[in-house]
Design a protein around this motif. Sequence first.
Motif, PDB file in Angstrom:
ATOM      1  N   ASP A  79       1.376   3.768  42.912  1.00 22.06           N
ATOM      2  CA  ASP A  79       0.441   2.696  43.301  1.00 22.06           C
ATOM      3  C   ASP A  79       1.106   1.727  44.266  1.00 22.06           C
ATOM      4  O   ASP A  79       1.009   0.502  44.113  1.00 22.06           O
ATOM      5  N   PHE A  80       1.814   2.274  45.268  1.00 23.05           N
ATOM      6  CA  PHE A  80       2.616   1.438  46.154  1.00 23.05           C
ATOM      7  C   PHE A  80       1.753   0.404  46.863  1.00 23.05           C
ATOM      8  O   PHE A  80       0.706   0.719  47.430  1.00 23.05           O
ATOM      9  N   GLU A  81       2.195  -0.836  46.811  1.00 25.79           N
ATOM     10  CA  GLU A  81       1.514  -1.920  47.509  1.00 25.79           C
ATOM     11  C   GLU A  81       2.009  -1.933  48.956  1.00 25.79           C
ATOM     12  O   GLU A  81       3.205  -2.079  49.205  1.00 25.79           O
ATOM     13  N   HIS A  82       1.101  -1.742  49.890  1.00 28.44           N
ATOM     14  CA  HIS A  82       1.493  -1.598  51.296  1.00 28.44           C
ATOM     15  C   HIS A  82       2.013  -2.923  51.846  1.00 28.44           C
ATOM     16  O   HIS A  82       1.256  -3.810  52.212  1.00 28.44           O
ATOM     17  N   VAL A  83       3.329  -3.025  51.883  1.00 29.95           N
ATOM     18  CA  VAL A  83       3.979  -4.189  52.483  1.00 29.95           C
ATOM     19  C   VAL A  83       4.934  -3.667  53.543  1.00 29.95           C
ATOM     20  O   VAL A  83       5.600  -2.655  53.360  1.00 29.95           O
ATOM     21  N   GLY A  84       4.971  -4.340  54.672  1.00 29.90           N
ATOM     22  CA  GLY A  84       5.864  -3.898  55.731  1.00 29.90           C
ATOM     23  C   GLY A  84       5.403  -2.589  56.368  1.00 29.90           C
ATOM     24  O   GLY A  84       4.310  -2.098  56.120  1.00 29.90           O
ATOM     25  N   ASP A  85       6.280  -2.010  57.152  1.00 27.97           N
ATOM     26  CA  ASP A  85       5.965  -0.806  57.906  1.00 27.97           C
ATOM     27  C   ASP A  85       6.533   0.417  57.198  1.00 27.97           C
ATOM     28  O   ASP A  85       7.461   1.071  57.684  1.00 27.97           O
ATOM     29  N   PHE A  86       5.964   0.742  56.049  1.00 31.69           N
ATOM     30  CA  PHE A  86       6.456   1.870  55.270  1.00 31.69           C
ATOM     31  C   PHE A  86       5.345   2.895  55.075  1.00 31.69           C
ATOM     32  O   PHE A  86       4.296   2.585  54.507  1.00 31.69           O
ATOM     33  N   SER A  87       5.587   4.109  55.532  1.00 33.25           N
ATOM     34  CA  SER A  87       4.622   5.184  55.323  1.00 33.25           C
ATOM     35  C   SER A  87       4.777   5.722  53.910  1.00 33.25           C
ATOM     36  O   SER A  87       5.846   5.606  53.293  1.00 33.25           O
ATOM     37  N   LEU A  88       3.727   6.326  53.385  1.00 33.88           N
ATOM     38  CA  LEU A  88       3.795   6.913  52.062  1.00 33.88           C
ATOM     39  C   LEU A  88       4.646   8.186  52.103  1.00 33.88           C
ATOM     40  O   LEU A  88       4.886   8.760  53.155  1.00 33.88           O
ATOM     41  N   GLY A  89       5.099   8.613  50.944  1.00 32.74           N
ATOM     42  CA  GLY A  89       5.870   9.839  50.867  1.00 32.74           C
ATOM     43  C   GLY A  89       7.371   9.601  50.882  1.00 32.74           C
ATOM     44  O   GLY A  89       7.855   8.483  50.650  1.00 32.74           O
ATOM     45  N   LEU A  90       8.102  10.661  51.203  1.00 30.95           N
ATOM     46  CA  LEU A  90       9.556  10.621  51.132  1.00 30.95           C
ATOM     47  C   LEU A  90      10.183   9.788  52.241  1.00 30.95           C
ATOM     48  O   LEU A  90      11.065   8.967  51.984  1.00 30.95           O
ATOM     49  N   GLU A  91       9.729   9.984  53.479  1.00 37.32           N
ATOM     50  CA  GLU A  91      10.348   9.268  54.594  1.00 37.32           C
ATOM     51  C   GLU A  91      10.154   7.759  54.469  1.00 37.32           C
ATOM     52  O   GLU A  91      11.088   6.985  54.658  1.00 37.32           O
ATOM     53  N   GLY A  92       8.922   7.352  54.146  1.00 34.37           N
ATOM     54  CA  GLY A  92       8.666   5.930  53.937  1.00 34.37           C
ATOM     55  C   GLY A  92       9.441   5.393  52.751  1.00 34.37           C
ATOM     56  O   GLY A  92       9.920   4.258  52.754  1.00 34.37           O
ATOM     57  N   GLY A  93       9.580   6.235  51.724  1.00 35.92           N
ATOM     58  CA  GLY A  93      10.320   5.829  50.541  1.00 35.92           C
ATOM     59  C   GLY A  93      11.787   5.617  50.833  1.00 35.92           C
ATOM     60  O   GLY A  93      12.407   4.663  50.351  1.00 35.92           O
ATOM     61  N   LYS A  94      12.372   6.513  51.632  1.00 34.29           N
ATOM     62  CA  LYS A  94      13.778   6.352  52.019  1.00 34.29           C
ATOM     63  C   LYS A  94      13.989   5.041  52.770  1.00 34.29           C
ATOM     64  O   LYS A  94      14.943   4.304  52.530  1.00 34.29           O
ATOM     65  N   LYS A  95      13.078   4.776  53.710  1.00 33.10           N
ATOM     66  CA  LYS A  95      13.191   3.554  54.510  1.00 33.10           C
ATOM     67  C   LYS A  95      13.049   2.315  53.627  1.00 33.10           C
ATOM     68  O   LYS A  95      13.807   1.342  53.758  1.00 33.10           O
ATOM     69  N   TYR A  96      12.078   2.359  52.722  1.00 32.20           N
ATOM     70  CA  TYR A  96      11.840   1.221  51.827  1.00 32.20           C
ATOM     71  C   TYR A  96      13.061   0.938  50.952  1.00 32.20           C
ATOM     72  O   TYR A  96      13.516  -0.205  50.832  1.00 32.20           O
ATOM     73  N   ILE A  97      13.631   1.985  50.347  1.00 34.48           N
ATOM     74  CA  ILE A  97      14.780   1.803  49.459  1.00 34.48           C
ATOM     75  C   ILE A  97      16.011   1.389  50.250  1.00 34.48           C
ATOM     76  O   ILE A  97      16.797   0.541  49.811  1.00 34.48           O
ATOM     77  N   ASN A  98      16.202   1.956  51.443  1.00 36.26           N
ATOM     78  CA  ASN A  98      17.335   1.555  52.274  1.00 36.26           C
ATOM     79  C   ASN A  98      17.261   0.074  52.612  1.00 36.26           C
ATOM     80  O   ASN A  98      18.271  -0.643  52.552  1.00 36.26           O
ATOM     81  N   GLU A  99      16.064  -0.387  52.966  1.00 32.88           N
ATOM     82  CA  GLU A  99      15.910  -1.814  53.293  1.00 32.88           C
ATOM     83  C   GLU A  99      16.064  -2.680  52.043  1.00 32.88           C
ATOM     84  O   GLU A  99      16.646  -3.761  52.091  1.00 32.88           O
ATOM     85  N   LEU A 100      15.566  -2.186  50.930  1.00 28.31           N
ATOM     86  CA  LEU A 100      15.679  -2.935  49.678  1.00 28.31           C
ATOM     87  C   LEU A 100      17.140  -3.120  49.279  1.00 28.31           C
ATOM     88  O   LEU A 100      17.553  -4.205  48.858  1.00 28.31           O
ATOM     89  N   LEU A 101      17.928  -2.071  49.442  1.00 28.55           N
ATOM     90  CA  LEU A 101      19.309  -2.112  48.997  1.00 28.55           C
ATOM     91  C   LEU A 101      20.285  -2.569  50.074  1.00 28.55           C
ATOM     92  O   LEU A 101      21.366  -3.044  49.760  1.00 28.55           O
ATOM     93  N   MET A 102      19.900  -2.425  51.337  1.00 29.40           N
ATOM     94  CA  MET A 102      20.832  -2.745  52.419  1.00 29.40           C
ATOM     95  C   MET A 102      20.482  -4.042  53.149  1.00 29.40           C
ATOM     96  O   MET A 102      21.329  -4.903  53.329  1.00 29.40           O
ATOM     97  N   THR A 103      19.214  -4.201  53.566  1.00 28.91           N
ATOM     98  CA  THR A 103      18.832  -5.390  54.319  1.00 28.91           C
ATOM     99  C   THR A 103      19.055  -6.644  53.488  1.00 28.91           C
ATOM    100  O   THR A 103      19.543  -7.652  53.989  1.00 28.91           O
ATOM    101  N   ASN A 104      18.711  -6.553  52.218  1.00 29.97           N
ATOM    102  CA  ASN A 104      18.903  -7.722  51.360  1.00 29.97           C
ATOM    103  C   ASN A 104      20.375  -8.052  51.177  1.00 29.97           C
ATOM    104  O   ASN A 104      20.737  -9.170  50.866  1.00 29.97           O
ATOM    105  N   ASN A 105      21.240  -7.045  51.351  1.00 33.59           N
ATOM    106  CA  ASN A 105      22.676  -7.329  51.311  1.00 33.59           C
ATOM    107  C   ASN A 105      23.045  -8.348  52.377  1.00 33.59           C
ATOM    108  O   ASN A 105      23.827  -9.258  52.150  1.00 33.59           O
ATOM    109  N   LYS A 106      22.464  -8.180  53.571  1.00 35.21           N
ATOM    110  CA  LYS A 106      22.772  -9.080  54.681  1.00 35.21           C
ATOM    111  C   LYS A 106      22.297 -10.492  54.356  1.00 35.21           C
ATOM    112  O   LYS A 106      22.983 -11.468  54.618  1.00 35.21           O
TER     113      LYS A 106
END
Length: 206
Positions: A79-106
């Motif tokens: 039930d993903f809430e569409h926030v930001g520029d994230f497509s559904l599926g694996l590719e969007g999921g990878k991008k979302y998790i990378n930003e969640l774990l990496m961008t917030n580090n910055k």
Amino acid sequence: GLFDNNSPTEDSMRIFALNALLSSFLIYNLGGLVTENELEYLQMATSYAQYANQLDDVKKLQEGTGEKPFQDFLFLVRDFEHVGDFSLGLEGGKKYINELLMTNNKHAANSSVHESLLQVRRYIDATFESINGFLMPAPGKNGTTNKNYDGRWSVLDEDFVEYLKEAIEWIFAPKNLKVKKIFGQELTSNDFHDYIKVYCQAFKSN
């Protein structure tokens, strides 16, 4: 159903930790968005699991090799809430998790207030060999609010069925099915049996 308002947090941690210890592919099934609380639960539960891996009985079974303690991890966000520029599926999921774990580090690195958040992310990254995400749409009103829903795919939204198939095909792809390892060593069925006994005794003994 873990980390709900009706169960002791320690019970949820034990169940989660035991799953992490026995799985080569662990799926964290979340709804809507991944929250800071859910990242902290993940850190607590895997800390609990890592402690079990340091017990003398476990060390006797295998010697450490310096590898990450756990294997593959998937944030499955339903039930993903569409926030930001994230497509559904694996590719969007990878991008979302990378930003969640990496961008917030910055962001965290620029403020001592967020140091604890940064530590959580560092810990998660150091705990699993690979981390992925998969974003799922809602199944539609017939699959979520209809009390008489009987499991038929035909009444679910087409995009949900499409991404569900994609998730299943990716999770069970031969390259993603790996033998369980502990300390970098592949387990035989006898090893696995021995570990289960050791871990169960550890959790019973508090």
